[in-house]
Design an enzyme around this catalytic site. Structure first.
Site, PDB file in Angstrom:
ATOM      1  N   SER A  63       0.822  -1.034  -0.251  1.00  0.00           N
ATOM      2  CA  SER A  63       0.065   0.007  -0.106  1.00  0.00           C
ATOM      3  C   SER A  63       1.088   1.003  -0.135  1.00  0.00           C
ATOM      4  O   SER A  63       0.014   2.106  -0.156  1.00  0.00           O
ATOM      5  CB  SER A  63      -0.992   0.428   1.130  1.00  0.00           C
ATOM      6  OG  SER A  63      -1.979  -0.777   1.238  1.00  0.00           O
ATOM      7  N   GLY A 304       4.509   8.665   6.313  1.00  0.00           N
ATOM      8  CA  GLY A 304       4.816   7.822   5.867  1.00  0.00           C
ATOM      9  C   GLY A 304       4.017   7.151   5.253  1.00  0.00           C
ATOM     10  O   GLY A 304       2.662   7.681   4.718  1.00  0.00           O
ATOM     11  N   HIS A 305       4.384   5.512   5.167  1.00  0.00           N
ATOM     12  CA  HIS A 305       2.592   4.739   4.837  1.00  0.00           C
ATOM     13  C   HIS A 305       3.531   3.627   4.921  1.00  0.00           C
ATOM     14  O   HIS A 305       4.958   3.261   5.278  1.00  0.00           O
ATOM     15  CB  HIS A 305       2.514   4.565   3.423  1.00  0.00           C
ATOM     16  CG  HIS A 305       1.417   4.685   3.169  1.00  0.00           C
ATOM     17  ND1 HIS A 305       0.642   3.291   3.069  1.00  0.00           N
ATOM     18  CD2 HIS A 305       0.225   5.051   2.423  1.00  0.00           C
ATOM     19  CE1 HIS A 305      -1.243   3.235   2.916  1.00  0.00           C
ATOM     20  NE2 HIS A 305      -1.480   4.588   2.204  1.00  0.00           N
ATOM     21  N   GLY A 307       3.400  -0.999   3.657  1.00  0.00           N
ATOM     22  CA  GLY A 307       2.295  -1.667   3.085  1.00  0.00           C
ATOM     23  C   GLY A 307       2.351  -3.188   2.983  1.00  0.00           C
ATOM     24  O   GLY A 307       3.572  -4.031   4.382  1.00  0.00           O
TER      25      GLY A 307
END
Length: 464
Positions: A63, A304-305, A307
């Protein structure tokens, strides 16, 4: 504080031990600070082949792809081809969900910041052709609306597929081509792939799944999720260094490595501004921007992110005002302790930011009495049925029964105790995949009971 070279050497020395301790087959780490990048890798990309991880190895970033998709959308805003506050149906007249009135009101901005309100964990496989995203969006006509557009946050994979389709229509080319032409090429990415047909040209990691508690991770039987979910994160894989090359675009006010504008400075800044606040949800951010998660850590803004795909987990954190970024890519096991140690150290040493600990039950907290009258009941989504109960001893339990297409991946029903945490947020008493999961009970059904149980996704109450 350490220098980048000193810290990189420490990470490289520590990484093999972390992999063994947490049964993570392989990991790649890259750190950016003030114009310089250091990276390293260790472990095995596949338990079946024994191929070793190297710094140029590709891992799926899941993601984190959503930030790339958001960037593609903002490029269209820069070109005057897209307005964030236009309804989606202006670009996609055929767009529909079960609530037709809501579908007419949902905006592009709401897709970007997960406030569109329709159920988002839709993973329908519509084939491998260039029309798969178009076909996917056409399947959403019976997807329920959880809340009015713009009312609140609920993480939405399907919304990003709709966004990907908007990009395809306005560019008149498939999503993969847009990603390659408008980001891979201007950023000079040599180790990035749109899917298995490109990843096979590189040293690509295979995800690993743990068949039983305490068992060693085994190579997953499937490499990737459906291509139709590519804009949400089912396909994109990169090296850790190339992921930071993308992050640098957002640190450098939208400029590529040659100084040319890939994104306007205004759009890069807009993506980092708060759009919606979140309830306390543990590893998720405090707010969401246009694609980016926003964390309030130690008095400083971190974006941020994360996944996750089939057996692969990725983490990206960026401190804009300190010009520091760090990426950690993994392919199985228990990656959260590895993330917390590496990212925590990088931010502390290079950005003077103390990363808060992940939520965990405190001493005696399991004995704190909880009035669960507001929480008890049944909640439901397309992905799972959730039942919250309280036993005669006063202990609170949550039972989640997977359903639909993800049932096979998510496994059997799970019943877990919830303990007091803060306010209307309860915490699982036992961890799953190294994480104690907060459950925030939000909204009101008109009778004093929570309308939603929120774990990042809002599941709506269906009965008392």
């Amino acid at each position: 504080m350490s220098t980048l070279d000193e810290l990189s050497a420490l990470i490289q020395e520590r990484l093999p031990g972390l992999l063994a301790e947490h049964r993570v087959p392989a990991a790649a780490v890259a750190v950016y600070a003030h114009g310089e990048v250091a990276d390293c890798a260790a472990g095995t990309l596949s338990g079946s082949t024994g191929v070793e991880a190297t710094r140029d190895s590709l891992f799926q970033i899941g993601s984190i792809t959503k930030v790339w998709t958001a960037t593609l959308a903002m490029q269209l805003v820069d070109e005057g081809k897209l307005d964030l506050d236009d309804p989606v149906c202006r670009c996609l007249p055929e767009f529909a969900v079960a609530d037709r009135d809501a579908a007419r009101r949902i905006t592009v901005r709401q897709l970007l910041c997960h406030t569109a309100g329709f159920e988002g964990d839709i993973f329908t496989d519509t084939g491998k052709g260039d029309d798969c995203v178009e076909k996917f969006v056409a399947t959403l006509g019976d997807v329920p609306q959880l809340f009015a557009p713009g009312q609140m946050f609920s993480y939405n994979n399907a919304a990003y597929c709709v966004l990907g389709r908007i990009i395809e229509v306005l560019r008149d080319k498939p999503y993969d081509d847009c990603l390659r032409e408008h980001l891979f090429t201007p950023l000079g990415l040599a180790h990035a792939a749109n899917g298995p047909y490109e990843a096979i040209l590189h040293r690509a990691a295979v995800g690993h799944l743990t068949p039983a508690p305490g068992a060693d991770p085994q190579p997953a039987p499937v490499w990737a999720l459906a291509r139709s979910n590519a804009p949400a994160g089912s396909m994109l894989s990169t090296s850790a260094r190339d992921l930071l090359a993308f992050a640098r675009l957002h640190l450098d006010q939208g400029k590529g490595p040659d100084g040319a504008a890939v994104l306007s400075a205004g759009s890069a800044a807009a993506m980092q501004r708060r759009q919606v606040e979140l309830p306390y949800l543990g590893i998720l951010g405090d707010a969401w921007g246009l694609g980016w998660e926003i964390f309030d850590w130690d008095g400083r803004t971190v974006i941020g992110h994360d996944g996750g795909t089939i057996g692969q987990s990725a983490f990206l954190r960026v401190v804009p005002d300190r010009q520091v970024a760090v990426a950690v890519l993994t392919n199985g096991g228990s990656p959260l302790p590895l993330y917390t140690e590496i990212v925590g150290r990088v931010l502390r040493e290079l950005a003077d930011v103390t990363m808060p600990p992940l939520p965990a039950p405190g001493a005696g907290r399991e004995r704190t009495a909880v009035d669960a009258s507001r929480y008890v009941g049944a909640y439901s989504s397309c992905v799972a049925d959730v039942v919250v109960t309280q036993d005669p001893e006063g202990r609170v339990w949550v039972e989640r029964t997977p359903k639909g297409e993800l049932a096979a991946l998510m496994g059997a029903p799970e019943k877990t105790e919830l303990v007091a945490m803060r306010g209307d947020t309860l915490l699982t008493a036992t961890p799953k995949d190294g994480m104690y999961l907060p459950h925030a009970f939000v909204g009101d059904d008109g009778e004093g009971r929570a309308l939603y149980v929120h774990t990042g996704r809002a599941d709506r109450r269906v009965s008392a």
